[in-house]
Design a protein around this motif. Structure first.
Motif, PDB file in Angstrom:
ATOM      1  N   ALA A 137     104.340  35.177 -53.252  1.00  0.00           N
ATOM      2  CA  ALA A 137     104.561  35.768 -52.439  1.00  0.00           C
ATOM      3  C   ALA A 137     104.037  34.907 -50.942  1.00  0.00           C
ATOM      4  O   ALA A 137     104.635  34.715 -50.342  1.00  0.00           O
ATOM      5  CB  ALA A 137     104.155  37.115 -51.538  1.00  0.00           C
ATOM      6  N   VAL A 138     103.101  34.526 -51.263  1.00  0.00           N
ATOM      7  CA  VAL A 138     102.252  33.341 -50.472  1.00  0.00           C
ATOM      8  C   VAL A 138     102.948  32.462 -49.936  1.00  0.00           C
ATOM      9  O   VAL A 138     103.754  32.038 -48.955  1.00  0.00           O
ATOM     10  CB  VAL A 138     100.758  33.332 -50.532  1.00  0.00           C
ATOM     11  N   SER A 163     112.911  33.538 -50.672  1.00  0.00           N
ATOM     12  CA  SER A 163     111.890  34.020 -49.591  1.00  0.00           C
ATOM     13  C   SER A 163     111.353  35.448 -50.052  1.00  0.00           C
ATOM     14  O   SER A 163     110.640  36.378 -49.710  1.00  0.00           O
ATOM     15  CB  SER A 163     111.608  33.227 -48.637  1.00  0.00           C
ATOM     16  N   ALA A 164     112.535  36.050 -49.816  1.00  0.00           N
ATOM     17  CA  ALA A 164     112.857  37.389 -49.391  1.00  0.00           C
ATOM     18  C   ALA A 164     112.768  38.132 -51.445  1.00  0.00           C
ATOM     19  O   ALA A 164     111.996  39.064 -51.559  1.00  0.00           O
ATOM     20  CB  ALA A 164     114.829  37.491 -49.357  1.00  0.00           C
ATOM     21  N   GLY A 173     106.134  31.966 -50.708  1.00  0.00           N
ATOM     22  CA  GLY A 173     107.613  31.754 -50.045  1.00  0.00           C
ATOM     23  C   GLY A 173     107.455  32.373 -48.809  1.00  0.00           C
ATOM     24  O   GLY A 173     108.499  31.632 -47.639  1.00  0.00           O
ATOM     25  N   TYR A 174     105.926  33.208 -48.140  1.00  0.00           N
ATOM     26  CA  TYR A 174     106.027  32.989 -46.958  1.00  0.00           C
ATOM     27  C   TYR A 174     105.970  31.204 -46.072  1.00  0.00           C
ATOM     28  O   TYR A 174     106.293  31.037 -45.068  1.00  0.00           O
ATOM     29  CB  TYR A 174     104.604  33.686 -46.632  1.00  0.00           C
ATOM     30  N   ARG A 175     104.737  30.667 -46.949  1.00  0.00           N
ATOM     31  CA  ARG A 175     105.240  29.094 -46.881  1.00  0.00           C
ATOM     32  C   ARG A 175     105.534  28.582 -46.337  1.00  0.00           C
ATOM     33  O   ARG A 175     106.122  27.561 -45.325  1.00  0.00           O
ATOM     34  CB  ARG A 175     103.645  28.776 -47.314  1.00  0.00           C
ATOM     35  N   TYR A 176     107.171  28.462 -47.798  1.00  0.00           N
ATOM     36  CA  TYR A 176     108.602  27.890 -47.024  1.00  0.00           C
ATOM     37  C   TYR A 176     109.344  28.520 -46.183  1.00  0.00           C
ATOM     38  O   TYR A 176     110.554  28.542 -47.382  1.00  0.00           O
ATOM     39  CB  TYR A 176     108.582  27.452 -48.667  1.00  0.00           C
ATOM     40  N   ARG A 177     109.102  29.646 -45.860  1.00  0.00           N
ATOM     41  CA  ARG A 177     110.260  30.323 -45.253  1.00  0.00           C
ATOM     42  C   ARG A 177     110.827  29.593 -44.428  1.00  0.00           C
ATOM     43  O   ARG A 177     111.846  30.335 -44.323  1.00  0.00           O
ATOM     44  CB  ARG A 177     109.277  32.076 -44.467  1.00  0.00           C
ATOM     45  N   GLU A 178     110.890  28.786 -44.142  1.00  0.00           N
ATOM     46  CA  GLU A 178     111.918  28.244 -43.086  1.00  0.00           C
ATOM     47  C   GLU A 178     112.597  27.316 -43.997  1.00  0.00           C
ATOM     48  O   GLU A 178     113.344  26.858 -43.159  1.00  0.00           O
ATOM     49  CB  GLU A 178     111.071  26.504 -41.811  1.00  0.00           C
ATOM     50  N   SER A 209     110.943  36.752 -53.473  1.00  0.00           N
ATOM     51  CA  SER A 209     108.961  36.341 -53.608  1.00  0.00           C
ATOM     52  C   SER A 209     108.692  37.493 -52.783  1.00  0.00           C
ATOM     53  O   SER A 209     107.787  38.185 -53.818  1.00  0.00           O
ATOM     54  CB  SER A 209     108.926  34.612 -52.993  1.00  0.00           C
ATOM     55  N   GLY A 210     108.734  38.002 -51.923  1.00  0.00           N
ATOM     56  CA  GLY A 210     108.289  38.947 -51.293  1.00  0.00           C
ATOM     57  C   GLY A 210     108.750  40.553 -51.780  1.00  0.00           C
ATOM     58  O   GLY A 210     107.807  41.196 -52.131  1.00  0.00           O
TER      59      GLY A 210
END
Length: 333
Positions: free
Chosen positions: A88-89, A102-103, A91-96, A105-106
């Motif tokens: 999840a982290v 990313s969704a 996914g947040y890091r590569y959200r761009e 992963s979260g």
């Protein structure tokens, strides 16, 4: 993308272990091996001698073997939770990056947190069948979504076009999910030995089936459901419904195979799926004939996981760019 793929691969392996350990815990009647949560008798590591625990918990029937089975399952599940948090982290890091899932992963992190809550309720609600069944399905869903996450990461790494799964694969997944839910309901209500005959479910003393009671998920909260509380007719109804689900899955799989077999690159995957499905059917029959011995019951649980993984692998192979699959489906029909 190499790090997320490696973490997802590690998480898949551990999720598989957790799901199998969950089945081992349930089939050893160790779901209440620890009367509390998240520790066991107020400790994180059980002692070698239960004398100290017996003095601290005079009203509890202490079984260190069952306690260790449950705690090992919890250790593995907790470690899996940390790996999913890592994903999840990332996914947040590569959200761009638009192609990064990313969704998903979260969403996996939310699912694992929900799994922890259901794990707690499994103990505090004393193996309430609806909770235990949902806990099983949550574990299987976690494993399945981790496989899907890894497949999407690999496609993102290869910069492939967005894809959609084949309609028949989705129908097969639906039928499999129904059967997994029925299998979990059968197990959590201890209905695996409700039928004395592998074909007709013959009952010498209970000729009827109580479907309204057997398939009712709303049971009283409070009683200890270890060993099951339903009467024989209700358990028999659960068993025959599970068998009907197996027939439905086989029928849907036949139709799906007929539609997918025309693609040569899928035939090996379809053959593997059918091999595992037929072995699973034979294991189910063997469990009835020999009255659910532990080894066969564990093999049946593992077989269900293997069938799901085979279908997930097939789904990864069959996917096409979103603009192509509908066109191909129309041509095939």
């Amino acid at each position: 993308m190499k790090l997320p793929v490696r973490v997802a691969t590690l998480a898949i392996g551990l999720a598989l272990v957790v799901v199998l350990l969950g089945g081992w815990t349930r089939l050893n009647d160790a779901g209440l091996g620890c009367p509390d949560w998240p520790g066991c008798y107020g400790t994180w590591v059980l002692p070698d001698d239960h004398t100290e625990l017996a003095a601290a918990h005079p009203d509890a029937l202490i079984d260190l073997r069952k306690g260790w089975i449950e705690m090992i399952h919890r250790y593995a599940a907790g470690t899996l939770g940390l790996l999913v948090l890592w994903l999840a982290v990332l996914g947040y890091r590569y959200r761009e990056r638009a192609e990064y899932p990313s969704a998903l992963s979260g969403g996996l992190l939310v699912l694992v947190v929900a799994q922890a809550i259901f794990g707690m309720w499994t103990v505090t609600l004393q193996l309430l069948p609806a909770v235990v069944t949902l806990h099983l399905l949550g574990g299987l869903s976690t494993l399945a979504l981790l496989v899907v996450l890894r497949q999407r990461l690999l496609r993102a790494e290869a910069e492939s076009a967005p894809t959609r799964s084949h309609p028949w694969i989705r129908v097969m997944f639906l039928a499999l999910f129904i059967q997994l839910a029925l299998g979990g309901w059968t197990s959590t209500n201890y209905a695996g030995w409700a039928c004395s005959d592998w074909l007709y479910c013959h009952q010498d003393n209970h000729p009827g089936y109580d479907f309204s009671t057997g398939l009712n998920p709303f049971m009283a909260v409070g009683p200890n459901y270890e060993g099951g509380l339903l009467h024989a007719d209700a358990r028999a109804a659960i068993q025959v419904t599970h068998r009907a689900g197996a027939l439905l899955l086989i029928f849907v799989s036949l139709l799906g195979t007929r539609a997918l077999w025309r693609r040569p690159e899928l035939r090996r995957g379809l053959a593997a799926y059918w091999s595992l499905l037929l072995v699973q059917v034979l294991l189910g029959v063997a469990n009835i004939i020999w009255m659910l011995p532990l080894g066969l019951a564990v093999a049946h649980h593992a077989g269900a996981v293997a069938v799901m993984l085979a279908l997930l692998h097939l789904n990864g192979r069959v996917r096409k760019p979103a603009g192509e699959i509908n066109h191909g489906y129309a041509i095939a029909h």
